[in-house]
Scaffold this motif. Sequence first.
Motif, PDB file in Angstrom:
ATOM      1  N   VAL A  44       0.669  -1.090   0.142  1.00 60.01           N
ATOM      2  CA  VAL A  44      -0.161   0.362  -0.269  1.00 60.01           C
ATOM      3  C   VAL A  44       0.797   1.290   0.197  1.00 60.01           C
ATOM      4  O   VAL A  44       1.756   1.980   0.653  1.00 60.01           O
ATOM      5  N   LEU A  45       1.035   2.030  -0.871  1.00 62.78           N
ATOM      6  CA  LEU A  45       1.191   3.447  -1.763  1.00 62.78           C
ATOM      7  C   LEU A  45       0.733   4.051  -0.515  1.00 62.78           C
ATOM      8  O   LEU A  45      -0.709   4.548  -0.878  1.00 62.78           O
ATOM      9  N   LEU A  46       1.727   4.677   0.617  1.00 63.59           N
ATOM     10  CA  LEU A  46       0.970   5.972   1.221  1.00 63.59           C
ATOM     11  C   LEU A  46       1.291   7.400   1.207  1.00 63.59           C
ATOM     12  O   LEU A  46       2.835   7.228   1.365  1.00 63.59           O
ATOM     13  N   ALA A  47       1.209   8.361   1.691  1.00 65.00           N
ATOM     14  CA  ALA A  47       1.701   9.371   1.752  1.00 65.00           C
ATOM     15  C   ALA A  47       1.915   9.746   3.581  1.00 65.00           C
ATOM     16  O   ALA A  47       2.145   8.905   4.365  1.00 65.00           O
TER      17      ALA A  47
ATOM     18  N   LEU B 215       3.973  -1.566   4.068  1.00 61.33           N
ATOM     19  CA  LEU B 215       3.248  -0.682   3.705  1.00 61.33           C
ATOM     20  C   LEU B 215       5.067   0.522   2.935  1.00 61.33           C
ATOM     21  O   LEU B 215       5.500  -0.326   2.944  1.00 61.33           O
ATOM     22  N   SER B 216       4.287   0.794   1.885  1.00 61.40           N
ATOM     23  CA  SER B 216       5.386   1.776   1.259  1.00 61.40           C
ATOM     24  C   SER B 216       5.754   3.508   1.112  1.00 61.40           C
ATOM     25  O   SER B 216       4.248   3.969   0.807  1.00 61.40           O
TER      26      SER B 216
ATOM     27  N   GLU C 253       9.677  -1.638   1.794  1.00 61.01           N
ATOM     28  CA  GLU C 253      10.222  -1.460  -0.061  1.00 61.01           C
ATOM     29  C   GLU C 253      11.368  -2.915   0.292  1.00 61.01           C
ATOM     30  O   GLU C 253      12.419  -2.511   0.309  1.00 61.01           O
ATOM     31  N   GLY C 254      10.818  -3.263  -1.118  1.00 57.14           N
ATOM     32  CA  GLY C 254      11.699  -4.056  -1.672  1.00 57.14           C
ATOM     33  C   GLY C 254      13.107  -3.204  -2.709  1.00 57.14           C
ATOM     34  O   GLY C 254      13.219  -1.709  -2.089  1.00 57.14           O
ATOM     35  N   HIS C 255      13.585  -4.538  -3.414  1.00 53.95           N
ATOM     36  CA  HIS C 255      14.927  -3.811  -3.957  1.00 53.95           C
ATOM     37  C   HIS C 255      14.852  -2.929  -5.317  1.00 53.95           C
ATOM     38  O   HIS C 255      15.704  -2.099  -5.085  1.00 53.95           O
TER      39      HIS C 255
END
Length: 722
Positions: free
Chosen positions: A530-533, A566-567, A699-701
């Motif tokens: 999930v991309l969040l601010a 999360l990211s 957060e992956g490579h």
Amino acid sequence: MDPHRLVLIRSGTTRLPRRIGSGYLVAPRLVLTAGHVLRDDESGACWEQIQVSVGHPGLGETLRTGAKLIWSHPQDLDVALLLTHDEVDVPGSVRWGHPVESAPLRYEGLGFPMASGEDGRDAEHLRGVLPPLSCGVRGLYVLDQEHSPDRRDDGRKAWAGASGTAVFCEDHLVGVVIHDDLSYGNRRLRALPAHRFVREQGFEAILRRYSGGPPHITEMGAVLPTARPEGERSSAERETERLLWSVLGGRSSYAVHARALVRRLGYDAPNSHEPSMSDFAALVASHPRALPTLSSTLASALTGDDERARLTDVLTRARAGGLCLLLALDECERLLDLLGGICKKHPALIPRAAREALRYAWLPDTLSRPHLRADDLEPVVEHLESLSDSEPVPECTPPVPALLRLVECVAAALGREAGAELRAWSDQVATRTGIHPAALAERRTDAGRWAARQSSPLARVIVDLSRASTAPHESYHCRILLTRADGTHTSLHDAESAPRTSEEVARRIREAVEIVADELGSTATPHATVLLARDSLHLPVDEWNPGAPNEFVPDQPIGAEFCVTLSCPEMSDLVKSREREHRRRWEGGHTAAALVVDDERVTRPRLRRLLQTTHRDANRVVLHGPPEQRDALLELCLALGVPVVLWDRDAECSADAAALHPLDPTGPLADLPERVRVFRATAFDEPETLQARPALVWEGHQPPPRPASLILQDPPEGDNAS
């Protein structure tokens, strides 16, 4: 339909109304409604108190009284009769009807849907078209609404309260509304036909007792449309007549085509039937497939190139103006039959082909699910008929519909022999509509290349989530990508882009994860990022509950069902060195020691020093301590390129660190997301045993792709595009 017979029903306990529905007074003291309006969903028992208000609230006083259930269907059909406590009588009587022909009928009804008001309901005049052939094994009528409410921001049904509405055709009561159709958004309702319950012995006996005689059902068909006076004609009728004149004007044989169309649409017409052009235009304007069906007989009769080009132009302009759909009746029936068989044998094929071949089209929600049911095909076909594939075509020729591109891809995936019938269908439609052979051949070649390409399997779901600042309730915009192991991705486009509640977002994420799970198989647990601010990293997305997936499996949060991490890609935009540091920390391998921050005296300068010296290669930080400290340190960790950060949302101080110990936060890094998932599942089932609420940035490579905003070309009427 008599508005003085309209009934508002409130059922519930003696202290609190729990259900609101609609009804109709079919005899003195006798109210017809839907059975579920009167029942408790959990126990199945009838609510202990039922109150009714008889009469239209806008036409004078209404009579308020109590009522009791006097009859329900012995085979559990969703219909019931109420007996009012007080005498209620209005002039006139009810006529019962049964549509028996295939032509669509105009219908109307009066009900109290939630969209018309909140606590004090306003009456809503339902109206539209009832197509008798649009019914399945359940035998329910379809009600296509001319005017329909938007989805509610709070997730509640806009049509709630319309159940029990009496449906009238030609002033005959033909059915009772029992539910809305989710496959069609808010544009379609379903009704139980009157002929399925009126002849039931108990129903007849009650009608005989309270109305003085048994109910009689009149078989009825649609009345052939005729032109209204010039001043009352709609713009669609006038434009349709102009288009018909351009291809039929002056042709002595046009009456032959008119009679053929009348019969094909299900009306009964004598051999001598010769409508005026105005009457013919009224017929064509009343049915979205009338003009395409007419063109299928006209095409063979038009011999000159100019006449054929004029017909193609008429069809193109009529579709662009919303006067008709793409397919003729027989073409639509044939396609639904072919695709229905494919849905049963290969339920994932059509959604996959749509997502990959129509990447920039707004697809119906049903194509964003892992499988497509045959029952959902009709709205999918209607939606794609209105879209073009946006690819170039030879000059002065019509665009290729998105539906044909999808059909070609499905045919190519099936193979030469299995897809032959679909390709023959495409050829027929392209010829009738004037699509250039070269344009169709190009799509067929593209489809073959797509089918031959071995796509890398789907690996992960990426969810771009943001708050809807203008919505009155807590709601969110969400865009979803399905990423593949080779770095490519596919967008899941919504036909509806209005803000969603947390429950609706959770359902969308679960549906996307099911698509990925189909390709992953049973070897791995699906993963959603999930991309969040940065100011939204506190949102407990993993705890959002989409509800039970079916009637057998109990509900649970999405973070217990699959891995949810999360990211914060926004941080990379703010800190230019972050991506470089991010890669370096991952390249240090999984042997670097995790940094555990469990001292409330750790400040931002001290953490910066640790991450730049003794823990320069650390790729994991576990944050304990009070929320204010965690928030500041979390942002610093992300800015310095730490790819994995774990914390407990419920922790108030460093002493709460023990709550995360069962998770083994410094254990093997590779399976940390899975350990977090198992922890969340156990904590949901046994909250007294595990009381932490873990949140995990992972957060992956490679940085996750971000769903890009689309530049849309004339979205279909009714779509909301942000």
